[in-house]
Design a protein around this motif. Structure first.
Motif, PDB file in Angstrom:
ATOM      1  N   LEU A  64       0.833  -1.201   0.000  1.00 31.25           N
ATOM      2  CA  LEU A  64       0.000   0.000   0.000  1.00 31.25           C
ATOM      3  C   LEU A  64       0.868   1.250   0.000  1.00 31.25           C
ATOM      4  O   LEU A  64       0.581   2.226  -0.717  1.00 31.25           O
ATOM      5  CB  LEU A  64      -0.918  -0.011   1.220  1.00 31.25           C
ATOM      6  CG  LEU A  64      -1.771   1.246   1.435  1.00 31.25           C
ATOM      7  CD1 LEU A  64      -2.731   1.435   0.279  1.00 31.25           C
ATOM      8  CD2 LEU A  64      -2.515   1.166   2.765  1.00 31.25           C
ATOM      9  N   ALA A  65       1.936   1.239   0.798  1.00 35.94           N
ATOM     10  CA  ALA A  65       2.815   2.407   0.870  1.00 35.94           C
ATOM     11  C   ALA A  65       3.469   2.707  -0.470  1.00 35.94           C
ATOM     12  O   ALA A  65       3.502   3.861  -0.922  1.00 35.94           O
ATOM     13  CB  ALA A  65       3.886   2.185   1.942  1.00 35.94           C
ATOM     14  N   TYR A  66       3.984   1.667  -1.116  1.00 40.78           N
ATOM     15  CA  TYR A  66       4.570   1.869  -2.437  1.00 40.78           C
ATOM     16  C   TYR A  66       3.525   2.371  -3.425  1.00 40.78           C
ATOM     17  O   TYR A  66       3.796   3.236  -4.272  1.00 40.78           O
ATOM     18  CB  TYR A  66       5.185   0.569  -2.955  1.00 40.78           C
ATOM     19  CG  TYR A  66       6.598   0.324  -2.484  1.00 40.78           C
ATOM     20  CD1 TYR A  66       7.624   1.192  -2.811  1.00 40.78           C
ATOM     21  CD2 TYR A  66       6.921  -0.793  -1.720  1.00 40.78           C
ATOM     22  CE1 TYR A  66       8.925   0.967  -2.393  1.00 40.78           C
ATOM     23  CE2 TYR A  66       8.218  -1.033  -1.285  1.00 40.78           C
ATOM     24  CZ  TYR A  66       9.215  -0.149  -1.635  1.00 40.78           C
ATOM     25  OH  TYR A  66      10.509  -0.377  -1.212  1.00 40.78           O
ATOM     26  N   GLY A  67       2.320   1.820  -3.345  1.00 42.00           N
ATOM     27  CA  GLY A  67       1.265   2.246  -4.251  1.00 42.00           C
ATOM     28  C   GLY A  67       0.921   3.713  -4.080  1.00 42.00           C
ATOM     29  O   GLY A  67       0.774   4.453  -5.058  1.00 42.00           O
ATOM     30  N   VAL A  68       0.798   4.161  -2.829  1.00 40.90           N
ATOM     31  CA  VAL A  68       0.500   5.570  -2.565  1.00 40.90           C
ATOM     32  C   VAL A  68       1.651   6.452  -3.043  1.00 40.90           C
ATOM     33  O   VAL A  68       1.436   7.496  -3.678  1.00 40.90           O
ATOM     34  CB  VAL A  68       0.238   5.793  -1.062  1.00 40.90           C
ATOM     35  CG1 VAL A  68       0.162   7.281  -0.740  1.00 40.90           C
ATOM     36  CG2 VAL A  68      -1.054   5.099  -0.641  1.00 40.90           C
ATOM     37  N   MET A  69       2.885   6.040  -2.758  1.00 44.15           N
ATOM     38  CA  MET A  69       4.032   6.837  -3.172  1.00 44.15           C
ATOM     39  C   MET A  69       4.099   6.945  -4.693  1.00 44.15           C
ATOM     40  O   MET A  69       4.240   8.047  -5.248  1.00 44.15           O
ATOM     41  CB  MET A  69       5.324   6.226  -2.642  1.00 44.15           C
ATOM     42  CG  MET A  69       6.568   7.040  -2.991  1.00 44.15           C
ATOM     43  SD  MET A  69       8.096   6.233  -2.498  1.00 44.15           S
ATOM     44  CE  MET A  69       8.146   4.869  -3.656  1.00 44.15           C
TER      45      MET A  69
ATOM     46  N   ALA B  15      -5.850   8.016 -13.984  1.00 42.98           N
ATOM     47  CA  ALA B  15      -6.278   6.632 -13.784  1.00 42.98           C
ATOM     48  C   ALA B  15      -5.173   5.797 -13.149  1.00 42.98           C
ATOM     49  O   ALA B  15      -5.445   4.856 -12.395  1.00 42.98           O
ATOM     50  CB  ALA B  15      -6.703   6.019 -15.125  1.00 42.98           C
ATOM     51  N   SER B  16      -3.921   6.133 -13.439  1.00 42.26           N
ATOM     52  CA  SER B  16      -2.806   5.376 -12.863  1.00 42.26           C
ATOM     53  C   SER B  16      -2.704   5.574 -11.357  1.00 42.26           C
ATOM     54  O   SER B  16      -2.161   4.714 -10.650  1.00 42.26           O
ATOM     55  CB  SER B  16      -1.490   5.755 -13.539  1.00 42.26           C
ATOM     56  OG  SER B  16      -1.049   7.035 -13.121  1.00 42.26           O
ATOM     57  N   VAL B  17      -3.211   6.709 -10.842  1.00 46.04           N
ATOM     58  CA  VAL B  17      -3.211   6.926  -9.395  1.00 46.04           C
ATOM     59  C   VAL B  17      -4.037   5.837  -8.715  1.00 46.04           C
ATOM     60  O   VAL B  17      -3.595   5.199  -7.749  1.00 46.04           O
ATOM     61  CB  VAL B  17      -3.782   8.322  -9.047  1.00 46.04           C
ATOM     62  CG1 VAL B  17      -3.934   8.474  -7.540  1.00 46.04           C
ATOM     63  CG2 VAL B  17      -2.871   9.418  -9.600  1.00 46.04           C
ATOM     64  N   ALA B  18      -5.254   5.616  -9.231  1.00 45.60           N
ATOM     65  CA  ALA B  18      -6.107   4.567  -8.669  1.00 45.60           C
ATOM     66  C   ALA B  18      -5.475   3.201  -8.861  1.00 45.60           C
ATOM     67  O   ALA B  18      -5.531   2.342  -7.966  1.00 45.60           O
ATOM     68  CB  ALA B  18      -7.486   4.616  -9.321  1.00 45.60           C
ATOM     69  N   GLY B  19      -4.853   2.979 -10.020  1.00 43.94           N
ATOM     70  CA  GLY B  19      -4.222   1.694 -10.289  1.00 43.94           C
ATOM     71  C   GLY B  19      -3.067   1.403  -9.354  1.00 43.94           C
ATOM     72  O   GLY B  19      -2.911   0.270  -8.873  1.00 43.94           O
TER      73      GLY B  19
ATOM     74  N   ALA C  53      -4.574   0.617  -5.822  1.00 44.99           N
ATOM     75  CA  ALA C  53      -5.340  -0.631  -5.809  1.00 44.99           C
ATOM     76  C   ALA C  53      -4.436  -1.848  -5.963  1.00 44.99           C
ATOM     77  O   ALA C  53      -4.533  -2.819  -5.192  1.00 44.99           O
ATOM     78  CB  ALA C  53      -6.392  -0.609  -6.916  1.00 44.99           C
ATOM     79  N   LEU C  54      -3.532  -1.827  -6.953  1.00 44.07           N
ATOM     80  CA  LEU C  54      -2.651  -2.977  -7.163  1.00 44.07           C
ATOM     81  C   LEU C  54      -1.623  -3.099  -6.044  1.00 44.07           C
ATOM     82  O   LEU C  54      -1.214  -4.212  -5.688  1.00 44.07           O
ATOM     83  CB  LEU C  54      -1.955  -2.868  -8.518  1.00 44.07           C
ATOM     84  CG  LEU C  54      -2.876  -2.972  -9.743  1.00 44.07           C
ATOM     85  CD1 LEU C  54      -2.070  -2.876 -11.037  1.00 44.07           C
ATOM     86  CD2 LEU C  54      -3.677  -4.261  -9.726  1.00 44.07           C
TER      87      LEU C  54
END
Length: 441
Positions: free
Chosen positions: A163-168, A285-289, A292-293
């Motif tokens: 999650l942290a990597y995704g948010v960053m 859209a990549s922000v959500a991706g 989420a991923l």
């Protein structure tokens, strides 16, 4: 009987794993300081990667500017910037893992280089000068500024690392939502020199205060008699190389569609602002991706997350771009789907690092990440000449505003056979890359 209060906390366990025994450390995965760090990491990500990932706007401008039009190598400027940052990741990660005291100094020095590179680019009068400043010099500074952030994420987030990597990494998409539109307007009104100088000032004023929050969670062990050993045992792991193979092939296809978007919009007769808006939609859209991923990689085996990303990205290229016949609605649908599935791929790195470090005890996540980033950089560097070659071939053989770069719809849609042919080539390259990447992992 063991009292619950005697059991080690997540923070204490993590510290022991890192070879530290300290009291009263800020907690990992939660707490004000952890979230402030993540907010700072998000902004550093946005600032460092936002410029090269929005280069399609600069590419469209340079290609039509009298001073640079007709010159070869324009597409290589953006891919050189991001490519060097990717390819240098193993070296910077190794050095800063082995010598922790250098990390904060490297970030400060990197910010200074990035700022100076953009100022120097404002005085460039040739593509070669832009390549040296906006491409190479910016990348060197960006690598030094960005790598310490990656190393610190491993300290601040343990169980919620994905999650942290995704948010960053969502920071890139967030900046990509704003930068293309702002850059297009600035270039049209003030020219590239003023835009580069304003960008340098913005980068310095926003990034410098953030370095206060982007700091290590674990105190540096100054009493060690020798630098910590950096393990490379994972390089002998079959699992790592399978995941790396999928990562490299995915990179070969990932960057092509975004580089085509501004020229694609131009071929449809749309304005430069409309082309920039499409890039912004993809990045949004990549922000959500990413989020989420990234969160999914904390819960599901990494091979499944990679498959979801690659198959979804391939489907969006084949269906939304390929079969939409060049319609604006189809193109918007492509940007949303491709941005989500392909744009979120790098969030799988957290799961890959976790899988590899579990199989190879003693391996640091940062060194695995560095190798993954280098693998992606291979595709990033290659796609620049490929995209420029496809676009040049399309134009030299009759491509014009009557057709869209990348369209490969059926006969009767108003597109020349040349346009459909070169559009098919791009789509085949991209779809094949994503399918191979999904199978490889």
């Amino acid at each position: 009987m063991i009292e619950l209060s005697e059991l080690p906390t997540v923070a204490e366990t993590t510290d022991a794993e890192h070879g530290h025994e300290f009291d009263a450390l800020p907690p990992a995965d939660t707490g004000k300081q952890a979230w402030l760090f993540l907010a700072g990491a998000f902004m550093i990500e946005a600032l460092v990667w936002g410029f090269p990932f929005s280069f399609g706007v600069y590419q469209s401008y340079y290609s039509t500017h009298p001073q640079f039009s007709g010159a070869r190598g324009i597409a290589a400027i953006g891919t050189t910037a991001s490519g060097i940052m990717y390819l240098s990741a193993p070296l910077t990660a190794y050095i800063l893992t082995k010598y922790p005291p250098l990390r904060r100094r490297a970030a400060t020095f990197g910010l200074a280089i990035c700022t100076l590179s953009l100022i120097a680019a404002s005085f460039a009068t040739s593509v070669a000068a832009l390549l040296a400043t906006q491409g190479v010099l910016y990348a060197l500074g960006g690598s030094l500024l960005y790598t310490p952030v990656i190393l610190y994420v491993d300290e601040w987030f343990i169980s919620r690392k994905g999650l942290a990597y995704g948010v960053m990494w969502a920071g890139t998409g967030a900046s990509g939502l704003v930068l293309p539109l702002a850059t297009t307007a600035g270039l049209a009104r003030y020219g590239y020199a003023t835009v580069h100088r304003f960008s340098a000032l913005t980068l310095l004023l926003l990034a410098a205060p953030l370095l206060h929050y982007v700091r290590p969670r674990l105190p540096i062990n100054t009493g060690a008699s020798a630098p910590p050993r950096v393990s490379t045992a994972f390089l002998r792991s079959r699992t790592f190389w399978l995941l790396q193979a999928g990562n490299i092939v995915e990179g070969l296809g990932f960057f092509l569609p975004a580089l085509y978007l501004p020229s694609y919009a131009e071929s449809l007769g749309l304005s430069a602002t409309a082309g920039s808006a499409l890039v912004s939609i993809l990045n949004a859209a990549s922000v959500a991706g990413q989020v989420a991923l990234g969160a999914l990689s904390d819960r599901v085996h990494i091979s499944r997350v990679v498959a979801v990303s690659c198959v979804g990205a391939a489907g969006s290229v084949f269906l939304a771009w390929g079969l939409a016949g060049g319609s604006l609605g189809g193109l918007v649908a492509f940007c949303v789907a491709y941005g989500f599935f392909a744009g979120g791929f790098t969030s799988t790195y957290a799961g890959t690092c976790r899988e590899v470090t579990q199989l190879c005890p003693g391996t640091q996540s940062a060194t695995v990440f560095g190798m993954l980033a280098a693998g992606r950089g291979v595709g990033n560097v290659v796609c620049g000449p490929v995209s420029e070659g496809l676009l040049a071939a399309w134009k030299s053989k009759g491509g014009s505003g009557t057709g869209a770069v990348g369209a490969y719809g059926t006969q009767g849609l108003g597109y020349s056979e040349t346009t459909r042919k070169h559009g098919r080539e791009m789509c085949v390259v991209v779809v094949t890359a994503f399918i191979v990447a999904a199978v490889a992992t």
